[in-house]
Write an enzyme that holds these catalytic residues in place. Structure first.
Site, PDB file in Angstrom:
ATOM      1  N   ASP A  42       0.822  -1.203   0.000  1.00  0.00           N
ATOM      2  CA  ASP A  42       0.000   0.000   0.000  1.00  0.00           C
ATOM      3  C   ASP A  42       0.860   1.259   0.000  1.00  0.00           C
ATOM      4  O   ASP A  42       0.342   2.372  -0.102  1.00  0.00           O
ATOM      5  CB  ASP A  42      -1.000   0.007   1.154  1.00  0.00           C
ATOM      6  CG  ASP A  42      -0.355  -0.166   2.521  1.00  0.00           C
ATOM      7  OD1 ASP A  42       0.882  -0.185   2.605  1.00  0.00           O
ATOM      8  OD2 ASP A  42      -1.110  -0.298   3.520  1.00  0.00           O
ATOM      9  N   ASP A  86      -0.878  -6.064  -0.210  1.00  0.00           N
ATOM     10  CA  ASP A  86      -1.368  -5.482   1.037  1.00  0.00           C
ATOM     11  C   ASP A  86      -2.882  -5.325   0.996  1.00  0.00           C
ATOM     12  O   ASP A  86      -3.437  -4.859  -0.014  1.00  0.00           O
ATOM     13  CB  ASP A  86      -0.748  -4.099   1.257  1.00  0.00           C
ATOM     14  CG  ASP A  86       0.570  -4.150   2.004  1.00  0.00           C
ATOM     15  OD1 ASP A  86       0.834  -5.167   2.674  1.00  0.00           O
ATOM     16  OD2 ASP A  86       1.328  -3.168   1.925  1.00  0.00           O
ATOM     17  N   GLU A 118      -1.642  -5.755   8.746  1.00  0.00           N
ATOM     18  CA  GLU A 118      -0.868  -5.145   9.817  1.00  0.00           C
ATOM     19  C   GLU A 118      -1.527  -5.381  11.170  1.00  0.00           C
ATOM     20  O   GLU A 118      -2.753  -5.385  11.290  1.00  0.00           O
ATOM     21  CB  GLU A 118      -0.735  -3.630   9.588  1.00  0.00           C
ATOM     22  CG  GLU A 118       0.053  -3.261   8.346  1.00  0.00           C
ATOM     23  CD  GLU A 118       0.182  -1.754   8.165  1.00  0.00           C
ATOM     24  OE1 GLU A 118       0.728  -1.344   7.129  1.00  0.00           O
ATOM     25  OE2 GLU A 118      -0.260  -0.999   9.058  1.00  0.00           O
ATOM     26  N   GLU A 185       9.058  -4.177  11.100  1.00  0.00           N
ATOM     27  CA  GLU A 185       9.564  -2.917  10.542  1.00  0.00           C
ATOM     28  C   GLU A 185      10.024  -1.959  11.630  1.00  0.00           C
ATOM     29  O   GLU A 185       9.298  -1.722  12.604  1.00  0.00           O
ATOM     30  CB  GLU A 185       8.477  -2.255   9.687  1.00  0.00           C
ATOM     31  CG  GLU A 185       8.921  -0.960   9.037  1.00  0.00           C
ATOM     32  CD  GLU A 185       7.920  -0.425   8.029  1.00  0.00           C
ATOM     33  OE1 GLU A 185       8.168   0.668   7.483  1.00  0.00           O
ATOM     34  OE2 GLU A 185       6.899  -1.094   7.780  1.00  0.00           O
TER      35      GLU A 185
END
Length: 272
Positions: A42, A86, A118, A185
């Site tokens: 994304d 994503d 996520e 991340e």
């Protein structure tokens, strides 16, 4: 490349390479580079659509770009990289049925073979379990999660023992829910190393040190095409500058040719 093959790569000790693509041209470059996985992230909201964050991109736009990525590949299907797409903001946080519809649309109508989500909140874990039961492979994502930018910002995550323990618990929950891999991340290398050691599934880092099972990068950042890059993803070349200089050279050459033409002896116009 299939999702299950990534675990074998981890067991073999071979680093997993993941690069992003957002259209046919970038897909062809990443395929030629030999990446194991192409992530239609994304992040294309910023790289391709010039938004300030990833939040505005829609499922329909992700589908459009993933279809373009598929058309950019040149190798036969068995030799193509694994394509992970994503799920964008609010496509899976508003209920399992909506998440299944979004993920199913991406897998049915594009080259995507898996989706990435996520977070590890209870609602997200329930969505992952549902998707996996439906036969949709899922990649997890912890640490800096861009879809939570208004809550967490872009700062480094899991810097204290308490938050690191929480991340380890969440990672194990994601593995138990059925994720075939996990992206971490912008976290300390120590927690990324711990996750890699304690999880069976591959741990893919970005800004998480070198002790992960693989690395993921935004291709435009590596090529220096974006105006700025995260500190944990420095460019390999100054691609933006090189492109601008090449285009400036063409414009300059065109102007010089026009000036030369006006100074030469004019020829009589042919009869038409």
């Amino acid at each position: 490349m299939r999702p299950s093959e990534l675990t074998q790569l981890k067991q073999d000790g071979r680093a997993i390479s993941i690069l992003t693509a957002w259209d046919g041209l970038s897909a062809a470059l990443v395929e030629a580079a030999g990446a194991d996985v192409v992530l239609v992230g994304d992040s294309l909201a910023m790289v391709a659509l010039c938004h300030a964050t990833t939040l505005p991109v829609t499922v329909e736009q992700m589908l459009h770009h993933t279809q373009a990525v598929g058309r950019g590949f040149t190798r036969p299907l068995p030799q193509q990289p694994l394509v992970v797409c994503d799920l964008p903001f609010l496509s899976y946080q508003c209920g399992e049925d909506k998440a299944v519809a979004a993920a199913g649309s991406l897998l049915k109508h594009s080259c995507a073979a898996a989706v990435k989500l996520e977070g590890a909140e209870p609602e997200v874990l329930a969505v992952i379990e549902r998707l996996v039961r439906m036969g949709i492979p899922v990649m997890g994502h912890l640490g800096l999660t861009p879809q939570a930018v208004h809550r967490l910002g872009y700062r480094r995550q899991a810097e204290d023992p308490r938050s690191q323990a929480q991340m380890l618990q969440q990672a194990k929950q994601l593995e138990q829910a059925g994720c075939f891999a996990l992206v971490v991340e912008h976290v300390p290398s120590s927690i990324a190393r711990c996750l890699s050691q304690q999880l069976t599934i591959p741990v893919i880092g970005i800004g998480a040190g070198e002790d992960c099972d693989g690395q993921v990068r935004v291709t435009a950042d590596l090529l220096g095409l974006t105006p700025s890059q995260p500190p944990f993803s420095p460019p390999l070349i100054q691609g933006r500058q090189l492109c601008v200089e090449a285009l400036q050279g063409w414009v300059k050459q065109l102007h010089q040719q026009a000036e030369t033409a006006t100074t030469t002896t004019s020829q009589p116009e042919p009869d038409c």
